[in-house]
Write a protein that holds these residues in place. Structure first.
Motif, short mmCIF file in Angstrom:
data_model
loop_
_atom_site.label_atom_id
_atom_site.label_comp_id
_atom_site.label_asym_id
_atom_site.label_seq_id
_atom_site.Cartn_x
_atom_site.Cartn_y
_atom_site.Cartn_z
N ASN A 9 0.87 -1.18 0.00
CA ASN A 9 0.00 0.00 0.00
C ASN A 9 0.91 1.23 0.00
O ASN A 9 1.45 1.60 1.04
CB ASN A 9 -0.90 -0.02 1.24
CG ASN A 9 -1.76 1.23 1.34
OD1 ASN A 9 -1.87 2.00 0.38
ND2 ASN A 9 -2.38 1.44 2.49
N LYS A 11 0.06 4.23 -0.42
CA LYS A 11 -0.66 5.42 0.07
C LYS A 11 -0.40 6.59 -0.88
O LYS A 11 -0.26 6.39 -2.08
CB LYS A 11 -0.25 5.73 1.52
CG LYS A 11 -0.29 4.49 2.42
CD LYS A 11 -0.19 4.81 3.87
CE LYS A 11 -0.09 3.53 4.66
NZ LYS A 11 -0.21 3.73 6.08
N HIS A 95 -9.76 1.10 4.84
CA HIS A 95 -8.49 1.33 5.54
C HIS A 95 -8.74 2.30 6.68
O HIS A 95 -9.57 3.22 6.55
CB HIS A 95 -7.46 1.89 4.55
CG HIS A 95 -6.07 1.89 5.13
ND1 HIS A 95 -5.65 2.85 6.01
CD2 HIS A 95 -5.03 1.05 4.95
CE1 HIS A 95 -4.40 2.60 6.36
NE2 HIS A 95 -3.99 1.50 5.72
N GLU A 167 -5.89 -5.14 10.70
CA GLU A 167 -4.92 -4.05 10.85
C GLU A 167 -5.21 -3.26 12.12
O GLU A 167 -6.03 -2.33 12.12
CB GLU A 167 -5.02 -3.09 9.66
CG GLU A 167 -4.58 -3.68 8.35
CD GLU A 167 -3.88 -2.63 7.50
OE1 GLU A 167 -2.75 -2.89 7.07
OE2 GLU A 167 -4.43 -1.55 7.30
N ALA A 171 -0.93 -0.06 15.31
CA ALA A 171 0.30 -0.65 14.75
C ALA A 171 0.64 -0.09 13.38
O ALA A 171 1.71 -0.36 12.83
CB ALA A 171 0.14 -2.18 14.66
N ILE A 172 -0.26 0.70 12.82
CA ILE A 172 -0.06 1.19 11.45
C ILE A 172 0.87 2.41 11.45
O ILE A 172 0.57 3.42 12.08
CB ILE A 172 -1.41 1.54 10.77
CG1 ILE A 172 -2.24 0.27 10.64
CG2 ILE A 172 -1.19 2.20 9.42
CD1 ILE A 172 -3.60 0.50 10.04
N GLY A 210 -1.73 -6.59 8.95
CA GLY A 210 -1.08 -5.34 8.54
C GLY A 210 -0.80 -4.47 9.74
O GLY A 210 -1.62 -4.37 10.66
N SER A 212 3.04 -2.19 10.52
CA SER A 212 4.49 -2.19 10.76
C SER A 212 5.17 -3.52 10.41
O SER A 212 6.08 -3.96 11.11
CB SER A 212 4.79 -1.78 12.22
OG SER A 212 4.33 -0.45 12.44
N VAL A 213 4.72 -4.13 9.34
CA VAL A 213 5.37 -5.35 8.86
C VAL A 213 6.66 -4.98 8.15
O VAL A 213 6.74 -3.99 7.43
CB VAL A 213 4.43 -6.11 7.88
CG1 VAL A 213 5.19 -7.19 7.11
CG2 VAL A 213 3.25 -6.73 8.62
N LEU A 231 -0.52 -6.91 4.58
CA LEU A 231 -0.74 -5.62 3.92
C LEU A 231 0.36 -4.71 4.47
O LEU A 231 0.48 -4.53 5.68
CB LEU A 231 -2.14 -5.09 4.26
CG LEU A 231 -2.56 -3.72 3.72
CD1 LEU A 231 -2.35 -3.63 2.21
CD2 LEU A 231 -4.02 -3.45 4.04
N VAL A 232 1.17 -4.19 3.58
CA VAL A 232 2.42 -3.52 3.99
C VAL A 232 2.42 -2.07 3.51
O VAL A 232 2.28 -1.82 2.31
CB VAL A 232 3.64 -4.26 3.39
CG1 VAL A 232 4.93 -3.67 3.97
CG2 VAL A 232 3.57 -5.76 3.63
N GLY A 233 2.59 -1.14 4.42
CA GLY A 233 2.65 0.27 4.05
C GLY A 233 4.10 0.72 3.89
O GLY A 233 4.71 0.53 2.83
N GLY A 234 4.67 1.28 4.93
CA GLY A 234 6.01 1.88 4.87
C GLY A 234 7.07 0.98 4.24
O GLY A 234 7.87 1.43 3.41
#
Ligand code: PEP
Length: 255
Positions: A9, A11, A95, A167, A171-172, A210, A212-213, A231-234
């Protein structure tokens, strides 16, 4: 056996050129990896261009949001048909950033889930408690409410290609991932909710974690029976980091 699914993701990051560079470089980072579905949810402006590029790669295209109507006077919105036309297969729905920053309600999310399925997209439904709810011991209650509210409009109780991402909001983007035990317990609970819809749904629907993975902790989550990916952001913003997560899952599943 559910195929592992790792979703990036991005973003509101990456302009078109940066997105193209990523997709050009990514395949070289996952050479030899198979059996893992890799999805990149890019900003809308990049989707049409990337959809052609990903055809030569292991990547599948996703969107980060959509409106539920097929067309009409909805200034600024993007419809499921528009996403389909440019080759999008997955769409993130509900989300926590959309719930909290843009006021998306459970009933609006339900319309998006039903519409995505109707128009042939796989919705990645995000559910999860915030810190206050966690500290009040309300995690399961929140998951149950968000889950059933989001699926309320499904006809014949068919979840189709639905994916559910657990999620936890706290933790996001915080660098503080859930513990494997907490994530496993929440994912197991989501699976039990899926069972209430039907045993086929419970067996085939992928449940992701999801929050902070990264490449170091992904194995803690994907080694849990009920967690089928992330589901991975950063950590999805650099192709090397995202590829390291994918490779880690591949190595783990290969045994
Ligand atoms: C997300 O945005 O869905 C997410 C999990 O972000 P991060 O990996 O940065 O915590």
């Amino acid at each position: 056996m559910r195929q592992p699914l790792i979703v990036a993701n991005w973003k509101m990051s990456k302009g078109l050129e940066e997105a193209k560079d990523y997709v050009r470089r990514f395949p070289g980072e996952v050479t030899g990896v198979s059996g893992i579905e890799m999805v990149v949810c890019a900003p809308f402006i990049a989707l049409a261009v990337l959809s052609k590029m990903v055809q030569q790669t292991p990547l599948v295209l996703g969107a980060q949001n959509m409106y539920w109507e097929r067309e009409g006077a909805f200034t600024g919105e993007i419809s499921p048909l528009m996403l389909r036309e440019v080759g999008v297969r997955y769409v993130i729905v509900g989300h926590s950033e959309r719930r909290n920053l843009f006021g998306e309600s459970d009933s609006l999310i339900a319309k998006k889930v039903a519409s995505a399925l109707e128009y042939g997209l796989a919705p990645i439904l995000c559910v999860g408690e915030d810190l206050r709810q966690r500290e009040a011991g309300q995690t399961k209650e929140v998951l149950q409410r968000q889950f059933f509210a989001a699926l309320e409009r499904l006809e014949n109780e068919q979840p189709g290609r639905l994916v559910v991402a657990y999620e936890p909001v706290w933790a996001i983007g915080t660098g503080k991932a859930a513990s494997a035990e907490d994530a496993a317990s929440a994912a197991g609970f989501v699976r039990s909710l899926l069972k209430e819809i039907g045993s086929a749904a419970a067996q085939k629907t992928r449940v992701l974690y999801g929050g902070s993975v990264n490449a170091d902790n992904i194995g803690d989550f994907t080694s849990c029976e009920d967690i089928d990916g992330a589901l991975v952001g950063g950590s999805s913003l650099k192709e090397k980091e995202f590829a390291a997560i994918v490779r880690s899952v591949y190595e783990e599943r290969r045994g």
